[in-house]
Enzyme design. Structure first.
Site, PDB file in Angstrom:
ATOM      1  N   SER A 182       0.888  -1.259   0.165  1.00  0.00           N
ATOM      2  CA  SER A 182      -0.057   0.154   0.074  1.00  0.00           C
ATOM      3  C   SER A 182       1.015   1.511   0.001  1.00  0.00           C
ATOM      4  O   SER A 182       0.581   2.289  -0.574  1.00  0.00           O
ATOM      5  CB  SER A 182      -0.911  -0.046   1.179  1.00  0.00           C
ATOM      6  OG  SER A 182      -1.823  -0.954   1.156  1.00  0.00           O
ATOM      7  N   HIS A 234       0.200   4.404   4.329  1.00  0.00           N
ATOM      8  CA  HIS A 234      -0.532   5.230   3.265  1.00  0.00           C
ATOM      9  C   HIS A 234       0.204   6.576   3.250  1.00  0.00           C
ATOM     10  O   HIS A 234       0.625   6.898   2.173  1.00  0.00           O
ATOM     11  CB  HIS A 234      -1.748   5.190   3.425  1.00  0.00           C
ATOM     12  CG  HIS A 234      -2.505   3.867   3.288  1.00  0.00           C
ATOM     13  ND1 HIS A 234      -3.812   3.688   3.768  1.00  0.00           N
ATOM     14  CD2 HIS A 234      -1.934   2.573   3.060  1.00  0.00           C
ATOM     15  CE1 HIS A 234      -3.847   2.424   3.394  1.00  0.00           C
ATOM     16  NE2 HIS A 234      -2.999   1.727   3.233  1.00  0.00           N
TER      17      HIS A 234
END
Length: 310
Positions: A182, A234
């Protein structure tokens, strides 16, 4: 015959005056050839293969076959929902194969986990979500910028995500692990935003493209606030990719033509390759990246120059 007769006004003027020189023909550089994407598909295959290997090592039936999900898959069956709701392996298996864990990275010096965790996934759901994003975003970027730039961007953004995740884990008391691509994928999103900003002159529908991209980024960021999702990875990956984009995804300004593509008779003004603001943004981003990575590693491993930072 077929020619237009001269008008009475032309007859009264007498001798025709010399016409002004014709403007130079419109110069247009040859369109760039799109790169053939092969690195992103390889990354996709590597992630899938690594997940299959993870499930092979996990071997759920060897612990308790009655609790495994889809026991017909034998050693590739999944852990119980209570343990892993994403249809994947046990946490101990992920730790064994290189998951990001604060104690092992910081206290035991296993820094390689900052990169190995990018190739592990917690389950089928996690893997599918990341790989679909990789194909939709990564292939387009590789076609435009080539495998060297995108490969470098993917790894460095993933490293930035791992640093952000580890610094977040240092503030938690529970033994938590982090895995997944991610951070690298959010880095690609961040790079798309900075690429739009630094190459502003070549885009036609600038505001529309910017608005769509911001909405996509906001929706992906919102997913990070769901339970058991590491949003710190993230954010770290996005910021790393955003600043990297100013450096490695810069394009020539609109109207720039290489001298080898100019006709020998052309004596007009030749545009510089880049605008001033592109150099300013690239230089500023490089400084921020150096400081950011230095700060991250300093917080993890206690560099003397950074040990007193908050």
């Amino acid at each position: 015959m077929g020619k237009r007769p001269p008008s009475s006004e032309d007859m009264e003027k007498g001798r025709e005056k010399a016409r002004p020189s014709m403007p130079p023909p419109h110069l247009c550089p040859p369109p760039p050839k799109p790169w053939v994407p092969w690195l992103v598909p390889i990354i996709f295959v590597a992630n899938v293969a690594m997940f299959i290997y993870t499930m092979y090592v996990n071997d759920c039936p060897s612990i308790d076959e009655n609790k495994c999900i889809l026991p017909s898959l034998k050693r590739f069956s999944f852990q119980p929902f209570k343990e892993n709701p994403l249809l994947g392996p046990a946490g101990l298996t992920l730790k064994k194969l290189g998951a990001l864990e604060r104690q092992r990275v910081v206290e035991e010096g296993e820094g390689w986990r900052l990169l190995s965790c990018m190739w592990l996934h917690a389950g089928v759901v996690h893997l599918l979500a990341n790989m679909l994003s990789l194909l939709f975003i990564g292939i387009r970027l590789e076609q435009e910028f080539g495998f060297i730039r995108i490969g470098l961007l993917y790894v460095l953004a993933g490293l930035g995500g791992s640093l952000g995740s580890t610094m977040h884990l240092m503030r938690t008391t529970s033994p938590t692990i982090s895995v997944g691509a991610s951070g690298a994928l959010f880095g690609l999103l961040g790079a798309m935003l900075s690429e739009l900003l630094i190459n502003w002159t070549i885009y036609v529908n600038k505001c529309t493209a910017l608005l769509i991209l911001i909405v996509v980024i906001a929706l992906n960021m919102a997913v990070g606030f769901l339970p058991k999702v590491d949003n710190s990875a993230h954010i770290g990956g996005f910021l790393a990719g955003f600043f990297l984009g100013f450096i490695i995804l810069v394009r020539p300004q609109y109207g720039y033509i290489r001298r080898k593509h100019l006709p020998s008779t052309y004596d007009g003004k030749h545009k510089p390759r880049h605008k001033g603001y592109q150099y300013v943004l690239g230089s500023g981003a490089l400084v921020i990246l150096i400081l950011g990575y230095t700060y991250g590693f300093g917080k993890l491993y206690g560099l003397k120059a950074l040990k007193n930072l908050p």
